[in-house]
Design a protein around this motif. Structure first.
Motif, short mmCIF file in Angstrom:
data_model
loop_
_atom_site.label_atom_id
_atom_site.label_comp_id
_atom_site.label_asym_id
_atom_site.label_seq_id
_atom_site.Cartn_x
_atom_site.Cartn_y
_atom_site.Cartn_z
N ASN A 1 0.82 -1.22 0.00
CA ASN A 1 0.00 0.00 0.00
C ASN A 1 0.84 1.26 0.00
O ASN A 1 0.42 2.33 0.43
N ALA A 2 2.05 1.10 -0.51
CA ALA A 2 2.93 2.27 -0.53
C ALA A 2 2.49 3.25 -1.58
O ALA A 2 2.71 4.45 -1.46
N HIS A 3 1.80 2.75 -2.61
CA HIS A 3 1.46 3.64 -3.69
C HIS A 3 0.37 4.62 -3.27
O HIS A 3 0.32 5.74 -3.77
N LYS A 4 -0.40 4.19 -2.42
CA LYS A 4 -1.44 5.12 -1.95
C LYS A 4 -0.82 6.30 -1.23
O LYS A 4 -1.18 7.44 -1.45
N LYS A 5 0.09 5.97 -0.40
CA LYS A 5 0.77 7.02 0.34
C LYS A 5 1.55 7.91 -0.62
O LYS A 5 1.61 9.12 -0.43
N PHE A 6 2.12 7.23 -1.63
CA PHE A 6 2.88 8.01 -2.62
C PHE A 6 1.97 8.93 -3.39
O PHE A 6 2.33 10.08 -3.66
N MET A 7 0.78 8.44 -3.74
CA MET A 7 -0.16 9.25 -4.47
C MET A 7 -0.59 10.44 -3.64
O MET A 7 -0.77 11.55 -4.16
N GLU A 8 -0.73 10.22 -2.38
CA GLU A 8 -1.13 11.31 -1.50
C GLU A 8 -0.05 12.36 -1.46
O GLU A 8 -0.31 13.55 -1.51
N LYS A 9 1.14 11.87 -1.34
CA LYS A 9 2.28 12.81 -1.33
C LYS A 9 2.36 13.54 -2.67
O LYS A 9 2.68 14.72 -2.71
N LEU A 10 2.07 12.79 -3.75
CA LEU A 10 2.14 13.40 -5.08
C LEU A 10 1.05 14.47 -5.23
O LEU A 10 1.32 15.56 -5.77
N ASP A 11 -0.14 14.18 -4.71
CA ASP A 11 -1.21 15.17 -4.82
C ASP A 11 -0.87 16.40 -3.99
O ASP A 11 -1.14 17.54 -4.43
N ALA A 12 -0.34 16.21 -2.83
CA ALA A 12 0.04 17.33 -2.00
C ALA A 12 1.06 18.20 -2.68
O ALA A 12 1.01 19.43 -2.62
N CYS A 13 1.99 17.52 -3.40
CA CYS A 13 3.06 18.25 -4.12
C CYS A 13 2.47 19.03 -5.27
O CYS A 13 2.86 20.17 -5.51
N ILE A 14 1.52 18.50 -5.92
CA ILE A 14 0.90 19.18 -7.07
C ILE A 14 0.18 20.41 -6.57
O ILE A 14 0.23 21.48 -7.22
N ARG A 15 -0.54 20.25 -5.45
CA ARG A 15 -1.28 21.36 -4.93
C ARG A 15 -0.35 22.48 -4.54
O ARG A 15 -0.63 23.68 -4.74
N ASN A 16 0.75 22.15 -4.03
CA ASN A 16 1.73 23.17 -3.65
C ASN A 16 2.22 23.91 -4.90
O ASN A 16 2.39 25.13 -4.86
N HIS A 17 2.46 23.21 -5.94
CA HIS A 17 2.95 23.83 -7.18
C HIS A 17 1.87 24.71 -7.80
O HIS A 17 2.19 25.77 -8.34
N ASP A 18 0.64 24.26 -7.74
CA ASP A 18 -0.43 25.08 -8.29
C ASP A 18 -0.52 26.40 -7.53
O ASP A 18 -0.76 27.45 -8.14
N LYS A 19 -0.39 26.28 -6.22
CA LYS A 19 -0.44 27.50 -5.41
C LYS A 19 0.66 28.44 -5.79
O LYS A 19 0.47 29.65 -5.91
N GLU A 20 1.82 27.90 -6.05
CA GLU A 20 2.97 28.75 -6.41
C GLU A 20 2.73 29.39 -7.77
O GLU A 20 3.09 30.55 -7.98
N ILE A 21 2.15 28.65 -8.68
CA ILE A 21 1.86 29.18 -10.01
C ILE A 21 0.85 30.31 -9.91
O ILE A 21 0.98 31.35 -10.61
N GLU A 22 -0.14 30.04 -9.11
CA GLU A 22 -1.17 31.08 -8.98
C GLU A 22 -0.56 32.33 -8.40
O GLU A 22 -0.89 33.44 -8.84
N LYS A 23 0.31 32.19 -7.45
CA LYS A 23 0.97 33.34 -6.86
C LYS A 23 1.76 34.09 -7.89
O LYS A 23 1.77 35.31 -7.94
N MET A 24 2.45 33.33 -8.74
CA MET A 24 3.27 33.95 -9.77
C MET A 24 2.38 34.70 -10.77
O MET A 24 2.73 35.80 -11.20
N CYS A 25 1.30 34.09 -11.17
CA CYS A 25 0.42 34.74 -12.15
C CYS A 25 -0.17 36.01 -11.55
O CYS A 25 -0.26 37.04 -12.25
N ASN A 26 -0.55 35.88 -10.29
CA ASN A 26 -1.10 37.06 -9.69
C ASN A 26 -0.04 38.15 -9.61
O ASN A 26 -0.35 39.34 -9.73
N PHE A 27 1.11 37.81 -9.40
CA PHE A 27 2.19 38.80 -9.27
C PHE A 27 2.49 39.46 -10.61
O PHE A 27 2.76 40.66 -10.66
N HIS A 28 2.41 38.72 -11.75
CA HIS A 28 2.75 39.29 -13.05
C HIS A 28 1.51 39.66 -13.87
O HIS A 28 1.68 40.02 -15.05
N HIS A 29 0.35 39.66 -13.42
CA HIS A 29 -0.86 39.89 -14.20
C HIS A 29 -0.91 41.31 -14.71
O HIS A 29 -1.25 41.55 -15.88
N GLN A 30 -0.56 42.26 -13.92
CA GLN A 30 -0.63 43.66 -14.32
C GLN A 30 0.32 43.92 -15.47
O GLN A 30 -0.01 44.63 -16.41
#
Length: 799
Positions: free
Chosen positions: A37-66
């Motif tokens: 059942n390691a893959h489940k844990k891995f998937m969870e970690k992977l989803d958490a990592c993706i969410r973090n990256h999305d947040k960073e992207i959104e921050k970047m877009c908001n910063f350069h939108h103007q």
């Protein structure tokens, strides 16, 4: 603690995935392989990592939108300008396109020109490579047309080794390369054809070449001989032949004229190079050498020349009939070997010395066989002499070219013997003619001039004859000086053959003496013997022949001097051959003497056959018989002729005649056909014998001592005395005693004659029984006959 490690592991995996440095498959496999059942844990970690990256992207877009909005605004502002610019660029592009079309056209022309220039340059470069090849090939064609085949082969060699490698990629070069072997074969065929023409030409002109070479050799030899003669005339001694001095001035003028003629003829003499063009041989040899087929050419040349040699050495069937036949034969052979010698010295290996020596040895054997066979048919000495001269020139010519000719000179010695035989046959005819034309009388001389003429022809010396006044006579007949002259001519003729044989004076002298001896001992002796035996030669002629042979014998020493003067060899030399004239003429003289005796006896027989006795006569005639007196007169005249003979010959002839006459008379009495003989016949026969004795005592030939000649009739005399005096008692009593009065009377002879007288007495005396004397005589005869028979029988038993 375990969970922290697991989380850390997943963090590492995610970091590795993000780095893209490791294969995802291996990384993911490590995640799934660690624990259940390691893959489940891995998937969870992977989803958490993706969410973090999305947040960073959104921050970047908001910063350069103007800024992005501002950029869009700016883009919208320049949109109009961009369209204008586009229109301008399109227009500018159109205008550039229109203007570039002409440039493009010119550029294409330039490009095309540049390509052409490059091609031209390439072509020029290639042509510069091809032109030498083409020029050389053109040169090859010209050389072939000009028949300069050796140069053509050299050109081919240059083409193959130097020029063709430059252009071997081109088709024309391949065609040329393929054509060269054919050209080589053509050259070989053409050169071989030229060689065949040369061989045919040289075969036709061999006689001309040989004639030229022989003329050169003869000219050189004549010049050398002339110089030798000139030196001999300047420094040598004078030669006297037959007491006539050779004129030196005349010889010098003849020599000078001869040398001038030789100088004139020298310019006309051509060399073999002038007569023959050897270039076909050289060309063919060089061509085959270049083609590496020299051995084939050499074998062909030698084979063909050997065939020609066999043809040259084959003589014509009638060659021996004329000297021209021999000359053509020799000139062809000389021409052949002169050509071979020239080829030997100007080429290397085509003809070797071993080859020419082998060819010469083969030819020499054939030449000797041909000459030996054909010369045997020659009966003319002049033709044999010309043949000898040709052989000498032939040998000298080839010797000058280095060929050994000793066997030819050995052959000349064989031909010399044949030449001597032909000379002997010729001179046999000459001697026969001289003997036929001779009158067999002493040579009459009426004046001094005629005397000198005879003396100049024959060496005769007689002081008594010189003192006699003209007219006078030589003791010999005309044949003697003629024979002497002809013997000298024979010596000259024999000398002609001995010249130029490269023999010493001693050998020549020996040859001359031997041939002269053959002439004297065989030819002249045979002619003399045949002459002596001829029926028409009488006693007078025989006497003259004996006198002639005596003088010819005395002249032999002059012939020896004559040979000595010619050869300059002294007779005192140890090996000098002497002339056999002494024995020759002595044999002829003996034969003549024997013939004299024979003919004299035959003549006596002819007279005796004329005897016509009446063997039954009662009384003799009182004088000698006529046939006998004629015979005695004949003998007297003949013996007067014999006074010119040597004393012993005349004496022997006289004694032989008397003995033969005595024997003939005795045989007449004892002839078996004579059956009866009377006393009167015996008395008549006695008268004839008395005349014979008187003839013998008259010394018909001087030199007999005492009654030597009368002894020829002693047998007859004692026999007739016995019958004349009828002294049988003395005969029978003294028979066998050395001092007997009738020592020479044979009992058989007496018995035979007595029986013939006994038969005659019975027949002629019919009435003998009535006369006492006759009866007593008859009884005496019978008694003597019985006693003689007893004596004869006793002798037979004793024997």
């Amino acid at each position: 603690m375990l969970e922290e490690e697991t989380d850390q592991t997943y963090e590492n995996v995610l970091a590795e995935i993000q780095s893209f440095e490791l294969p995802i498959e291996a990384t993911l496999r490590s995640v799934y392989d660690d624990q259940p059942n390691a893959h489940k844990k891995f998937m969870e970690k992977l989803d958490a990592c993706i969410r973090n990256h999305d947040k960073e992207i959104e921050k970047m877009c908001n910063f350069h939108h103007q800024g992005f909005v501002d950029a869009i605004t700016e883009l919208l502002k320049v949109r109009t300008d961009a369209e204008k610019l586009k229109v301008q660029v399109t227009d500018t592009n159109r205008r550039f396109q229109d203007a570039g079309k002409e440039v493009i056209v010119h550029t294409e022309d330039i490009i095309r020109c540049r390509i052409q220039q490059r091609n031209i340059t390439t072509v020029v470069e290639k042509l510069q490579l091809c032109l030498p090849v083409l020029e050389m090939y053109s040169k090859l064609k010209e050389q072939m047309s000009a028949k300069r085949y050796y140069s053509a082969l050299k050109t081919m060699e240059q083409l193959e080794n130097v020029y063709f490698p430059w252009v071997s990629q081109y088709r024309f070069c391949q065609l040329m390369i393929e054509n060269l072997p054919k050209l080589r074969e053509d050259i070989k065929e053409i050169s071989m054809s030229d060689l065949k023409d040369f061989l045919e030409s040289i075969r036709k002109h061999s006689d001309k070449i040989g004639e030229t070479a022989m003329k050169q050799a003869q000219h050189q030899k004549t010049f050398s001989v002339s110089l030798q003669k000139q030196n001999k005339m300047k420094f040598g001694k004078n030669i006297y032949i037959n007491h006539d001095r050779i004129s030196e001035e005349r010889n010098e003028s003849v020599l000078k004229h001869s040398l001038e003629e030789e100088d004139e003829n020298e310019e006309e003499v051509l060399t073999v190079q002038d007569l023959v063009d050897f270039s076909p041989v050289y060309r063919c040899l060089h061509i085959y050498s270049v083609l590496g087929d020299e051995e084939t050419f050499e074998n062909y040349y030698r084979k063909q020349r050997k065939k020609q040699a066999r043809l040259v050495l084959q003589p014509q069937s009638n060659m021996h009939e004329t000297v021209d036949g021999y000359r053509r034969y020799f000139t062809q052979i000389v021409g052949f070997f002169v050509v071979e010698d020239h080829i030997l010295h100007v080429t290397q290996g085509l003809v070797t010395r071993a080859y020419t020596d082998e060819l010469w040895n083969m030819a020499l054997s054939k030449i000797i066989a041909v000459l030996r066979a054909h010369s045997s048919y020659c009966t003319d000495p002049d033709l044999v002499l010309e043949l000898k001269n040709l052989i000498v020139i032939f040998a000298d010519t080839l010797q000058g070219y280095g060929f050994p000719v000793n066997r030819l000179f050995d052959l000349l010695f064989e031909i010399r013997d044949q030449y001597n035989e032909t000379l002997l046959k010729k001179w046999a005819g000459v001697f026969r003619d001289i003997f036929e034309e001779d009158n067999y009388s002493p040579i009459p001389i009426v004046n001094e001039e005629e005397y000198k003429i005879v003396i100049s022809k024959f060496p005769f010396q007689d002081p008594d004859l010189e003192k006699q006044s003209f007219p006078k006579k030589f003791p010999m007949s005309q044949s003697v000086p003629h024979i002497y002259i002809q013997v000298k001519e024979f010596i000259y003729a024999s000398l002609k053959f001995s010249e130029s044989l490269h023999r010493s004076s001693t050998e020549i002298d020996d040859m001359l003496r031997k041939s002269t001896n053959l002439l004297l001992t065989r030819t002249l002796s045979s002619c003399l013997l045949n002459l002596i035996r001829k029926p028409h030669i009488g006693l007078t002629e025989l006497v003259q022949i004996i006198i002639n042979t005596t003088h010819l014998e005395q002249a032999c020493k002059y012939l020896e001097d004559f040979i000595t003067n010619i050869t300059n060899i002294s007779q005192e030399t140890v090996h000098t051959t002497r002339l056999y004239g002494l024995s020759t003429f002595k044999d002829a003289r003996h034969a003549a003497e024997g013939e004299i005796y024979t003919k004299l006896n035959q003549k006596i027989d002819e007279f005796v056959q004329l005897a016509d006795y009446d063997w039954t006569m009662s009384e003799p005639d009182g004088r000698a018989s006529g046939y006998l007196m004629d015979l005695i007169n004949f003998l007297r005249s003949i013996f007067q002729v014999f006074t010119h003979l040597p004393g012993k010959v005349a004496q022997t002839a006289c004694m032989s005649a008397c003995q033969h006459l005595s024997t003939s008379l005795m045989q007449m009495l004892l002839d078996s056909e004579l059956k009866q003989i009377s006393m009167g016949a015996v008395q008549q026969f006695n008268l004839d014998v008395i005349q014979c004795e008187l003839f013998a005592s008259s010394e018909p030939v001087p030199g007999f001592q005492g009654d030597t000649l009368q002894l020829a009739f002693i047998d007859l005399r004692q026999l007739l005395d016995l019958f004349m005096v009828w002294d049988w008692s003395t005969y029978l009593a003294d028979y066998g005693q050395p001092a007997s009065k009738y020592l020479r009377v044979n009992p058989n002879t007496a018995l035979t004659l007595l029986e013939k007288m006994k038969d005659t007495s019975k027949k002629n005396n019919i009435f003998a029984q009535f006369r006492k004397n006759d009866r007593d005589k008859q009884k005496l005869i019978e008694t003597v006959v019985k006693q003689l028979r007893s004596l004869v029988n006793g002798m037979s038993q004793h024997t």
